[in-house]
Design a protein around this motif. Structure first.
Motif, PDB file in Angstrom:
ATOM      1  N   ASN A   1       0.804  -1.208   0.000  1.00 51.29           N
ATOM      2  CA  ASN A   1       0.000   0.000   0.000  1.00 51.29           C
ATOM      3  C   ASN A   1       0.838   1.259   0.000  1.00 51.29           C
ATOM      4  O   ASN A   1       0.368   2.317   0.384  1.00 51.29           O
ATOM      5  CB  ASN A   1      -0.920   0.003   1.230  1.00 51.29           C
ATOM      6  CG  ASN A   1      -0.128  -0.100   2.514  1.00 51.29           C
ATOM      7  OD1 ASN A   1       1.100  -0.097   2.498  1.00 51.29           O
ATOM      8  ND2 ASN A   1      -0.832  -0.198   3.624  1.00 51.29           N
ATOM      9  N   ARG A   2       2.090   1.185  -0.463  1.00 49.76           N
ATOM     10  CA  ARG A   2       2.919   2.373  -0.404  1.00 49.76           C
ATOM     11  C   ARG A   2       3.289   2.872  -1.788  1.00 49.76           C
ATOM     12  O   ARG A   2       4.322   3.459  -1.993  1.00 49.76           O
ATOM     13  CB  ARG A   2       4.181   2.092   0.405  1.00 49.76           C
ATOM     14  CG  ARG A   2       3.885   1.995   1.882  1.00 49.76           C
ATOM     15  CD  ARG A   2       5.128   1.720   2.665  1.00 49.76           C
ATOM     16  NE  ARG A   2       5.635   0.398   2.392  1.00 49.76           N
ATOM     17  CZ  ARG A   2       6.693  -0.116   3.018  1.00 49.76           C
ATOM     18  NH1 ARG A   2       7.332   0.586   3.909  1.00 49.76           N
ATOM     19  NH2 ARG A   2       7.112  -1.327   2.739  1.00 49.76           N
ATOM     20  N   THR A   3       2.419   2.636  -2.743  1.00 46.22           N
ATOM     21  CA  THR A   3       2.694   3.096  -4.089  1.00 46.22           C
ATOM     22  C   THR A   3       1.522   3.887  -4.606  1.00 46.22           C
ATOM     23  O   THR A   3       0.412   3.823  -4.093  1.00 46.22           O
ATOM     24  CB  THR A   3       2.935   1.920  -5.050  1.00 46.22           C
ATOM     25  OG1 THR A   3       1.688   1.295  -5.296  1.00 46.22           O
ATOM     26  CG2 THR A   3       3.895   0.912  -4.469  1.00 46.22           C
TER      27      THR A   3
ATOM     28  N   LEU B   1       5.729  -2.714  -7.337  1.00 43.06           N
ATOM     29  CA  LEU B   1       4.971  -1.476  -7.478  1.00 43.06           C
ATOM     30  C   LEU B   1       5.676  -0.301  -6.802  1.00 43.06           C
ATOM     31  O   LEU B   1       5.663   0.826  -7.301  1.00 43.06           O
ATOM     32  CB  LEU B   1       3.566  -1.651  -6.895  1.00 43.06           C
ATOM     33  CG  LEU B   1       2.696  -2.691  -7.615  1.00 43.06           C
ATOM     34  CD1 LEU B   1       1.323  -2.787  -6.963  1.00 43.06           C
ATOM     35  CD2 LEU B   1       2.557  -2.356  -9.088  1.00 43.06           C
ATOM     36  N   GLY B   2       6.305  -0.564  -5.660  1.00 44.77           N
ATOM     37  CA  GLY B   2       7.059   0.496  -4.992  1.00 44.77           C
ATOM     38  C   GLY B   2       8.233   0.955  -5.830  1.00 44.77           C
ATOM     39  O   GLY B   2       8.503   2.161  -5.952  1.00 44.77           O
ATOM     40  N   ALA B   3       8.967   0.003  -6.429  1.00 48.22           N
ATOM     41  CA  ALA B   3      10.113   0.363  -7.263  1.00 48.22           C
ATOM     42  C   ALA B   3       9.660   1.124  -8.499  1.00 48.22           C
ATOM     43  O   ALA B   3      10.309   2.091  -8.922  1.00 48.22           O
ATOM     44  CB  ALA B   3      10.875  -0.902  -7.664  1.00 48.22           C
ATOM     45  N   TRP B   4       8.571   0.687  -9.098  1.00 39.98           N
ATOM     46  CA  TRP B   4       8.029   1.377 -10.275  1.00 39.98           C
ATOM     47  C   TRP B   4       7.703   2.828  -9.947  1.00 39.98           C
ATOM     48  O   TRP B   4       8.043   3.749 -10.690  1.00 39.98           O
ATOM     49  CB  TRP B   4       6.789   0.641 -10.767  1.00 39.98           C
ATOM     50  CG  TRP B   4       6.226   1.185 -12.051  1.00 39.98           C
ATOM     51  CD1 TRP B   4       6.535   0.791 -13.311  1.00 39.98           C
ATOM     52  CD2 TRP B   4       5.240   2.204 -12.174  1.00 39.98           C
ATOM     53  NE1 TRP B   4       5.809   1.511 -14.225  1.00 39.98           N
ATOM     54  CE2 TRP B   4       5.005   2.388 -13.554  1.00 39.98           C
ATOM     55  CE3 TRP B   4       4.532   3.000 -11.264  1.00 39.98           C
ATOM     56  CZ2 TRP B   4       4.094   3.320 -14.045  1.00 39.98           C
ATOM     57  CZ3 TRP B   4       3.627   3.931 -11.756  1.00 39.98           C
ATOM     58  CH2 TRP B   4       3.412   4.082 -13.130  1.00 39.98           C
ATOM     59  N   THR B   5       7.052   3.025  -8.802  1.00 45.89           N
ATOM     60  CA  THR B   5       6.684   4.374  -8.400  1.00 45.89           C
ATOM     61  C   THR B   5       7.910   5.226  -8.103  1.00 45.89           C
ATOM     62  O   THR B   5       8.031   6.367  -8.564  1.00 45.89           O
ATOM     63  CB  THR B   5       5.786   4.315  -7.147  1.00 45.89           C
ATOM     64  OG1 THR B   5       4.625   3.546  -7.436  1.00 45.89           O
ATOM     65  CG2 THR B   5       5.374   5.712  -6.708  1.00 45.89           C
ATOM     66  N   ASN B   6       8.843   4.683  -7.328  1.00 42.33           N
ATOM     67  CA  ASN B   6      10.039   5.444  -6.960  1.00 42.33           C
ATOM     68  C   ASN B   6      10.867   5.839  -8.175  1.00 42.33           C
ATOM     69  O   ASN B   6      11.453   6.924  -8.219  1.00 42.33           O
ATOM     70  CB  ASN B   6      10.901   4.632  -5.993  1.00 42.33           C
ATOM     71  CG  ASN B   6      10.258   4.487  -4.629  1.00 42.33           C
ATOM     72  OD1 ASN B   6       9.415   5.294  -4.240  1.00 42.33           O
ATOM     73  ND2 ASN B   6      10.635   3.461  -3.889  1.00 42.33           N
ATOM     74  N   SER B   7      10.914   4.961  -9.182  1.00 42.71           N
ATOM     75  CA  SER B   7      11.710   5.260 -10.377  1.00 42.71           C
ATOM     76  C   SER B   7      11.122   6.430 -11.144  1.00 42.71           C
ATOM     77  O   SER B   7      11.825   7.101 -11.902  1.00 42.71           O
ATOM     78  CB  SER B   7      11.792   4.030 -11.277  1.00 42.71           C
ATOM     79  OG  SER B   7      10.534   3.751 -11.878  1.00 42.71           O
ATOM     80  N   ARG B   8       9.817   6.713 -10.958  1.00 43.42           N
ATOM     81  CA  ARG B   8       9.166   7.783 -11.681  1.00 43.42           C
ATOM     82  C   ARG B   8       8.914   9.020 -10.835  1.00 43.42           C
ATOM     83  O   ARG B   8       8.326   9.976 -11.294  1.00 43.42           O
ATOM     84  CB  ARG B   8       7.863   7.260 -12.302  1.00 43.42           C
ATOM     85  CG  ARG B   8       8.136   6.475 -13.560  1.00 43.42           C
ATOM     86  CD  ARG B   8       7.121   5.403 -13.855  1.00 43.42           C
ATOM     87  NE  ARG B   8       7.466   4.743 -15.113  1.00 43.42           N
ATOM     88  CZ  ARG B   8       8.422   3.841 -15.248  1.00 43.42           C
ATOM     89  NH1 ARG B   8       9.140   3.487 -14.190  1.00 43.42           N
ATOM     90  NH2 ARG B   8       8.686   3.285 -16.406  1.00 43.42           N
ATOM     91  N   ARG B   9       9.353   8.985  -9.586  1.00 44.23           N
ATOM     92  CA  ARG B   9       9.252  10.165  -8.729  1.00 44.23           C
ATOM     93  C   ARG B   9      10.464  11.067  -8.847  1.00 44.23           C
ATOM     94  O   ARG B   9      10.520  12.132  -8.243  1.00 44.23           O
ATOM     95  CB  ARG B   9       9.131   9.734  -7.263  1.00 44.23           C
ATOM     96  CG  ARG B   9       7.748   9.296  -6.838  1.00 44.23           C
ATOM     97  CD  ARG B   9       7.801   8.914  -5.364  1.00 44.23           C
ATOM     98  NE  ARG B   9       6.509   8.520  -4.875  1.00 44.23           N
ATOM     99  CZ  ARG B   9       6.323   7.832  -3.757  1.00 44.23           C
ATOM    100  NH1 ARG B   9       7.378   7.453  -3.053  1.00 44.23           N
ATOM    101  NH2 ARG B   9       5.123   7.514  -3.359  1.00 44.23           N
TER     102      ARG B   9
END
Length: 488
Positions: free
Chosen positions: A60-62, A133-141
């Motif tokens: 739940n962190r993405t 999902l967390g890695a995907w989000t972080n890579s685009r932040r």
């Protein structure tokens, strides 16, 4: 009622029940407390056929949205339940404006099957998806690439996986297999530096598939995940200097029967059957390595020549039938090369990613097979100029496919091997093209797998994975640069 909004508060603020200023990547509360901010939580709930739930096991962190949609099947007489199927996706409303299709496509074709397995209680799969999902989000932040994988989430996923691998429950094997595949692909894209885990995941995949055995029925999920991961399993066999466990009559027959009995697209059936044939690869590399140790071993050379010739004939048949048929249908075409017309006036264009992967994989294995034939001939004192011509022919195919493949980032990382093995057949200009292409493909990964692609590292990898150089347990780059071997 898909996509019910939720609070965006980070985990720390939610636990303290305080307001979060949402000043990402680190909110004010976390900054003042000296905490590592988890970032925004899911903006929506996880929806499975109308039922709202959190993503399994705390994913739940993405900012990504996982959901399933109801899509009608062709038969109007089916029941309302039967007329529904799951579709697993990242909600386009919350994806970046570029490459949403290719981001999801990298995980095809097993990606859409995951939601129905998340509710099975398999913690390893839930934690693996959470990490992805967390890695995907972080890579685009815009966060530093070294922080794309959250270490807490990563350690939890690895711990859950170890527990799952120790579980003898056959019913959970498919989910464990999928968790291994998700973790391995996540590391390839977001933290390739974890090289030892790449080998561990490959070993785990082999063990899990072997535990199921060739006689057990193979589900569609297991079929897809097996062949999504088989390249890495075969690489592990080569590093361990052994034959593939799956290159036996029983396993090859079982795998091909599972492929034939499935309802997957025809082009995937051809791709998976190609991989079954290529379970011969580790055995060829093992024989080449034996010849390098004893160049006078004519018995081993004759065995290598026999096995490589048989494989070359099967690959040639596939070229003259399956690939020729796809070309006739227009799924593989030649178009004007607008990027490097000075090098190749024409380049290939493909109907879809699976077709491109079949084409590129066939070229890769053809090159490998002909290089192994050359090794046998050198010991047997045979001269066959056509072998080198064939190796170059399929190398040129690889180069002509690159402009289309490059547009498929991050999928392009699947074609690193093809470029590596094609390098040997190139002239100076073509080799420079290969080096530039490899660097472009790896630009989406953190960090590049071997530091920086150049002639020494390319040739070391090509030779090691064809048995012509040893693998050495070290991080010393001189292993490649001095032609001693390849780091493993």
């Amino acid at each position: 009622m898909v996509g019910v909004p939720k609070s965006k508060r980070c985990t720390f603020c939610k636990a303290r029940k305080t307001k979060c200023d949402e000043n990402w990547p680190t909110c004010g509360t976390c900054a003042r407390a000296g905490k590592i901010c988890s970032g925004a939580r899911n903006t929506f709930k996880f929806v499975v056929n109308g039922s709202h739930n959190e993503l399994a096991h705390g994913a739940n962190r993405t900012e990504n949205v996982l959901r399933t949609e109801r899509l009608p099947l062709a038969s109007s007489g089916a029941s309302s339940t039967a007329r529904q199927r799951h579709v697993f996706m990242l909600d386009p409303k919350h994806m970046p404006p570029l490459e949403p299709a290719t981001t999801c496509a990298y995980w095809e074709p097993f990606f859409p099957l995951i939601p129905q397995h998340l509710s099975s209680g398999n913690t390893a799969l839930g934690h693996a998806v959470e990490l992805l999902l967390g890695a995907w989000t972080n890579s685009r932040r815009g966060l530093p690439s070294g922080t794309w994988l959250d270490l807490n989430t990563y350690n939890r996923a690895i711990g859950s996986l170890k527990t799952a691998l120790d579980d003898a429950n056959l019913e959970q094997l498919n989910n464990t297999l999928t968790a291994l595949c998700v973790l391995q692909k996540t590391e390839v894209l977001y933290d390739f530096n974890r090289g030892s885990n790449q080998e561990n995941h490959a070993a785990g995949l082999i063990a899990v598939i072997n535990r199921r055995g060739p006689r057990q029925p193979m589900t569609k999920m297991a079929l897809h995940v097996t062949f999504e991961s088989i390249f890495h399993m075969l690489q592990e066999d080569i590093r361990q200097e052994r034959e593939s466990d799956f290159h036996t009559l029983e396993w090859m027959t079982s795998l091909k029967e599972a492929i034939d009995d499935s309802d997957i697209p025809t082009v995937l059936k051809h791709l998976y059957c190609l991989w079954v044939d290529m379970t011969a690869w580790p055995g060829l590399a093992r024989l080449v390595r034996l010849l390098r140790l004893n160049p006078s071993d004519t018995r081993t050379a004759r065995e290598l020549h026999l096995r490589a010739t048989s494989l070359a004939e099967r690959l040639r048949h596939e070229d003259e039938t399956t690939l020729a048929s796809l070309a006739e249908k227009g799924d593989i075409t030649k178009v004007e090369n607008t990027t490097r017309p000075d090098l190749f006036p024409k380049c290939y264009k493909f109907a879809d990613f699976p077709t491109a992967k079949l084409f590129s994989s066939h070229a890769l294995f053809s090159i490998i097979t002909y290089r192994c034939l050359q090794e046998a001939d050198s010991v047997l004192a045979r001269t066959d100029p056509s072998i080198d011509r064939q190796a170059r022919r399929f190398s040129v195919r690889t180069w002509m496919a690159y402009p289309w493949l490059r547009s498929q980032t991050p999928l392009a990382v699947d074609f690193t091997g093809s470029l590596v093995f094609s390098y040997e057949a190139g002239n100076k200009e073509e080799r420079e093209f290969c080096i530039k292409s490899l660097r472009e493909m790896d630009s989406s990964r953190h960090p590049p797998p071997i530091g920086r692609w150049d002639e020494a590292t390319i040739m070391a990898n090509a030779k090691a994975y064809s048995g012509r150089l040893p693998f050495i347990k070290t991080q010393d780059p001189n292993v490649e640069y001095e032609g001693i071997g390849c780091r493993s």
